[in-house]
Write an enzyme that holds these catalytic residues in place. Structure first.
Site, PDB file in Angstrom:
ATOM      1  N   SER A   1       0.782  -1.334  -0.006  1.00  0.00           N
ATOM      2  CA  SER A   1      -0.174   0.143  -0.030  1.00  0.00           C
ATOM      3  C   SER A   1       0.814   1.206  -0.086  1.00  0.00           C
ATOM      4  O   SER A   1       1.617   1.585   0.906  1.00  0.00           O
ATOM      5  CB  SER A   1      -0.902  -0.073   1.244  1.00  0.00           C
ATOM      6  OG  SER A   1      -1.626   1.216   1.232  1.00  0.00           O
TER       7      SER A   1
ATOM      8  N   MET B   1      -9.392   7.612  -0.266  1.00  0.00           N
ATOM      9  CA  MET B   1     -10.521   7.811   0.866  1.00  0.00           C
ATOM     10  C   MET B   1     -10.838   9.381   0.631  1.00  0.00           C
ATOM     11  O   MET B   1     -10.161  10.387   0.150  1.00  0.00           O
ATOM     12  CB  MET B   1      -9.710   7.864   2.035  1.00  0.00           C
ATOM     13  CG  MET B   1      -9.010   6.693   2.459  1.00  0.00           C
ATOM     14  SD  MET B   1      -8.402   6.511   3.728  1.00  0.00           S
ATOM     15  CE  MET B   1      -7.196   5.085   4.031  1.00  0.00           C
TER      16      MET B   1
ATOM     17  N   HIS C   1      -8.143   0.999  -4.307  1.00  0.00           N
ATOM     18  CA  HIS C   1      -9.152   0.756  -3.407  1.00  0.00           C
ATOM     19  C   HIS C   1      -9.917   1.859  -3.118  1.00  0.00           C
ATOM     20  O   HIS C   1      -9.378   2.808  -2.412  1.00  0.00           O
ATOM     21  CB  HIS C   1      -8.328   0.002  -2.151  1.00  0.00           C
ATOM     22  CG  HIS C   1      -9.325  -0.114  -1.013  1.00  0.00           C
ATOM     23  ND1 HIS C   1      -8.683  -0.464   0.291  1.00  0.00           N
ATOM     24  CD2 HIS C   1     -10.590  -0.360  -0.810  1.00  0.00           C
ATOM     25  CE1 HIS C   1     -10.006  -0.683   1.123  1.00  0.00           C
ATOM     26  NE2 HIS C   1     -10.944  -0.547   0.282  1.00  0.00           N
TER      27      HIS C   1
ATOM     28  N   MET D   1     -12.337   3.840  -1.360  1.00  0.00           N
ATOM     29  CA  MET D   1     -13.231   4.133  -0.263  1.00  0.00           C
ATOM     30  C   MET D   1     -14.025   5.359  -0.291  1.00  0.00           C
ATOM     31  O   MET D   1     -13.741   6.506   0.402  1.00  0.00           O
ATOM     32  CB  MET D   1     -12.244   4.246   1.113  1.00  0.00           C
ATOM     33  CG  MET D   1     -11.856   2.768   1.405  1.00  0.00           C
ATOM     34  SD  MET D   1     -10.195   2.711   2.513  1.00  0.00           S
ATOM     35  CE  MET D   1      -8.930   2.991   1.389  1.00  0.00           C
TER      36      MET D   1
ATOM     37  N   GLY E   1     -10.182   3.139   6.788  1.00  0.00           N
ATOM     38  CA  GLY E   1      -9.649   4.364   6.994  1.00  0.00           C
ATOM     39  C   GLY E   1      -8.603   5.243   7.295  1.00  0.00           C
ATOM     40  O   GLY E   1      -8.091   6.088   6.958  1.00  0.00           O
TER      41      GLY E   1
ATOM     42  N   ASP F   1      -6.415  -7.009   3.432  1.00  0.00           N
ATOM     43  CA  ASP F   1      -6.050  -5.471   3.540  1.00  0.00           C
ATOM     44  C   ASP F   1      -5.928  -5.016   5.007  1.00  0.00           C
ATOM     45  O   ASP F   1      -7.142  -4.877   5.572  1.00  0.00           O
ATOM     46  CB  ASP F   1      -6.502  -4.584   2.673  1.00  0.00           C
ATOM     47  CG  ASP F   1      -6.054  -3.171   2.755  1.00  0.00           C
ATOM     48  OD1 ASP F   1      -5.086  -2.956   3.325  1.00  0.00           O
ATOM     49  OD2 ASP F   1      -6.595  -2.100   2.149  1.00  0.00           O
ATOM     50  N   GLY F   2      -5.020  -4.819   5.966  1.00  0.00           N
ATOM     51  CA  GLY F   2      -4.974  -4.130   6.952  1.00  0.00           C
ATOM     52  C   GLY F   2      -4.255  -4.897   7.966  1.00  0.00           C
ATOM     53  O   GLY F   2      -4.675  -6.214   8.392  1.00  0.00           O
TER      54      GLY F   2
END
Length: 249
Positions: free
Chosen positions: A10, A39, A76, A78, A174, A203-204
């Protein structure tokens, strides 16, 4: 056999002062894709960057020669209004446009940023529209969204409305740097058992310490931010992430 490992660092954790170089260096370190987190401050309580930044970094990374190939920009999205931005990110150099299932249920069918529409979009409509723009389509779910909402979408007889990848969030979307949520891995396991050839992304909170759990559950697309960009030897970390997936195929 499940699909091969795809390592997608990322760039949210990269050096924004030299972002183009950071992207090309990471590709040279052995990763497959670059995960680009967009985002809007509405769908999630944070803001990152938009299509102009993607346009600027695209020349630093060669476009993939085939679907899912090396150099894929995995965007991605968001966003509260994901359909409005499909064309913008296509033009910026996005290869895989991943929207959130939750956003698609609550957003309009407007196709351009200034547009307004009284009609609503849907996950199927989003996937078809993304495919019509010449991109791969991914669909993401938050940690609290049940995975079975995807069955009808994945088993649709109209292949234009079937996603090319599913992203299961292993943190609340976020913010970067959150703790890995192993509690969502049963969703990954259920997806892998039902769709053995599907690209399943997590992811995360992914790192050398958590990737084994994700790979064991069936994930083959691994997003890692600080674990790669913050490493003294990013190439070694990428190799270890890949090994964790490959030895479980």
């Amino acid at each position: 056999m499940s699909p091969p490992a795809i390592i997608a660092p990322s760039i949210l954790s990269a050096d924004f002062g030299a972002l183009g170089k950071a992207c090309s260096d990471t590709i040279n370190d052995g990763c497959d894709w670059l995960h680009v987190d967009i985002m809007d401050g509405h769908f999630v309580p944070n803001m990152t960057f938009g299509a102009p930044v993607v346009t600027k970094i695209r020349p630093h990374v060669q476009r993939p020669k085939a679907a899912n190939g090396k150099g894929t920009f995995d965007c991605h999205m968001m966003l509260a209004e994901p359909k409005k931005w499909v064309k913008e990110f296509r033009d910026a150099g996005c290869d895989l446009y991943t929207f959130h299932y939750e956003a698609a249920l609550a957003s309009t069918a407007a196709e351009n940023p200034p547009d307004h529409s009284e009609s609503m979009t849907s996950p199927r409509d989003m996937i078809k529209f993304i495919h019509e723009q010449g991109m791969l389509a991914g669909i993401a779910i938050k940690p609290d969204t049940p995975v079975d909402v995807l069955w009808e979408i994945l088993e649709n007889s109209d292949k234009d409305e079937v996603p090319d990848m599913v992203l299961v969030m292993t943190v609340v979307p976020g913010f970067g740097g959150q703790k890995f949520m192993a509690s969502v891995l049963p969703k990954v396991k259920a997806l892998r058992e039902r769709y053995p050839e599907l690209n399943i992304e997590v992811d995360g909170g992914l790192s050398e310490g958590t990737v084994d759990q994700a790979a064991e559950a069936g994930a083959n697309v691994i997003v890692a931010g600080s674990a790669v960009f913050g490493a003294k030897d990013p190439a070694a970390v990428i190799a270890k992430l890949r090994e964790a997936v490959e030895k479980r195929r």
